[in-house]
Design a protein around this motif. Sequence first.
Motif, PDB file in Angstrom:
ATOM      1  N   LEU A  21      -5.854 -19.317  39.340  1.00 39.69           N
ATOM      2  CA  LEU A  21      -6.978 -20.259  39.405  1.00 39.69           C
ATOM      3  C   LEU A  21      -7.975 -20.014  38.282  1.00 39.69           C
ATOM      4  CD1 LEU A  21      -7.602 -19.949  43.241  1.00 39.69           C
ATOM      5  CD2 LEU A  21      -6.838 -22.003  42.057  1.00 39.69           C
ATOM      6  N   GLY A  22      -8.267 -21.049  37.534  1.00 33.98           N
ATOM      7  CA  GLY A  22      -9.304 -20.956  36.510  1.00 33.98           C
ATOM      8  C   GLY A  22      -8.885 -20.265  35.225  1.00 33.98           C
ATOM      9  N   LYS A  25      -5.393 -23.488  32.486  1.00 35.28           N
ATOM     10  CA  LYS A  25      -4.224 -24.377  32.407  1.00 35.28           C
ATOM     11  C   LYS A  25      -4.626 -25.778  31.947  1.00 35.28           C
ATOM     12  CE  LYS A  25      -3.333 -23.479  36.729  1.00 35.28           C
ATOM     13  NZ  LYS A  25      -4.363 -22.443  36.899  1.00 35.28           N
ATOM     14  N   LYS A 171      -9.240 -16.459  27.307  1.00 34.76           N
ATOM     15  CA  LYS A 171     -10.636 -16.006  27.460  1.00 34.76           C
ATOM     16  C   LYS A 171     -10.822 -14.656  26.785  1.00 34.76           C
ATOM     17  CE  LYS A 171     -11.177 -18.540  31.783  1.00 34.76           C
ATOM     18  NZ  LYS A 171     -11.791 -18.642  33.077  1.00 34.76           N
ATOM     19  N   THR A 199      -5.663 -15.720  23.258  1.00 37.21           N
ATOM     20  CA  THR A 199      -6.225 -17.045  22.942  1.00 37.21           C
ATOM     21  C   THR A 199      -7.676 -17.170  23.407  1.00 37.21           C
ATOM     22  OG1 THR A 199      -5.340 -17.952  25.013  1.00 37.21           O
ATOM     23  CG2 THR A 199      -4.041 -18.343  23.044  1.00 37.21           C
ATOM     24  N   ALA A 202      -7.556 -21.452  25.134  1.00 37.78           N
ATOM     25  CA  ALA A 202      -6.119 -21.775  25.130  1.00 37.78           C
ATOM     26  C   ALA A 202      -5.629 -22.389  23.821  1.00 37.78           C
ATOM     27  CB  ALA A 202      -5.783 -22.682  26.315  1.00 37.78           C
ATOM     28  N   LYS A 297     -14.750 -26.392  41.410  1.00 40.15           N
ATOM     29  CA  LYS A 297     -14.696 -27.425  40.375  1.00 40.15           C
ATOM     30  C   LYS A 297     -15.142 -28.749  40.956  1.00 40.15           C
ATOM     31  CE  LYS A 297      -9.685 -27.129  40.684  1.00 40.15           C
ATOM     32  NZ  LYS A 297      -8.431 -27.001  39.989  1.00 40.15           N
TER      33      LYS A 297
END
Length: 368
Positions: A21-22, A25, A171, A199, A202, A297
């Motif tokens: 999660l988070g 993607k 991140k 990355t 991303a 979100k």
Amino acid sequence: MNQDHDHPHRPVPVTILTGFLGAGKTTLLNHILTERHGHRIAVIENEFGEVDVDSDLVLASEEEIFQVANGCICCVVDVRNDLVEILQKLLERKDQFDHILVETSGLADPSPVAATFFMDNEVAKKVVLDGVVTLVDALHVQPHLDDPALEDYDNQAVTQIVVADRILLNKSDLVPAAQLEELESRIRSLNQSAPILRTVQAQVDLSLILGLQSFESDALSMTDPHFLEDANDHVCDANCSHAHGTVPPLVAAPSHSHDPSVASVSFTFDRPFDAARLQRSLQDLLAIRGDDIFRVKGILHVQGDDRRHVLQGVHRILELKPSFPWWDETPASKLVFIGRHLQHEKLRARLEACLASHTEFNEALEAA
Ligand SMILES: Nc1nc2c(ncn2[C@@H]2O[C@H](COP(=O)(O)OP(=O)(O)OP(=O)(O)O)[C@@H](O)[C@H]2O)c(=O)[nH]1
């Protein structure tokens, strides 16, 4: 790059995009969809919450985006059947795209998702699994890898790394270099072969993650001989007793088990939010509960602003940013929280306290 026009019978490569999660993607998906890479991609998305926020977070593009039914793609039979149905429909017009990308929910185990492609004989003949690309959140992954609450359950954060062909350590801007190195060795201990690419947002050279063709089903079973069996006790072949070309009846419950204490709660509101009050309130909440609240979100209607606002929270990091205008859509808010020990009514009360007052709202309506 579109060699597939010349080879209409060549199986369509499928990339599975996974990560906790988070992890980033959707950020990667947006990068892929906006980059000129020569592929025409059909995207299939699955999300965990009841309210669909993810499709609003994906940038407009020429590519087609399909949602599979709500629920976890790796363990809810309906969702996997839905995936097969979408694939069947997509493959009827495969002249319109040359790559399929499946973004799993952050809590999914990618193995049963990959196995779904082989469940239906007709689908299996027409697609080839190109690779599993796993996003890892450099700032938050550690506690999930070592989550003590998962004693009797599968750890999806670990599984997602184990089955990856490419790992994006995302991140990396939020973590010092020494910690990144430690993380890389931890990841290496779980997966010895997948290249690890550091990355930020991303951003990655797409030729490093698309078109890997690493996964003919032979290669897949060489990676892990129990890969398909683990996901489901049955893989279709010409000797099956049931009908093919329809949704396979044997997409049985997989053998893994999710941590049932992780759940999602969703909210919708017509009345706009007071943005500053909401941000303060959620920051206070996450300061205390940020270990248990994995993800927040939302697409928000904010008082006095005709643009949508995107709310993004991962543990204690929270941001609220304006996005494009509502145009002719009636503004309204939808939010999803994912984590442990979520108290629906308490969260609702907290959110309601951050809505613009009726007087403010009415004044704004009159002024409009
Ligand atoms: N600082 C920083 N933030 C990032 C990076 N990549 C993504 N983010 C932020 O992290 C948040 C979550 O990113 P998403 O791309 O929505 O993550 P996701 O994996 O799709 O999330 P789920 O679908 O809920 O599992 C967003 O606020 C992103 O802007 C990065 O490299 N650095």
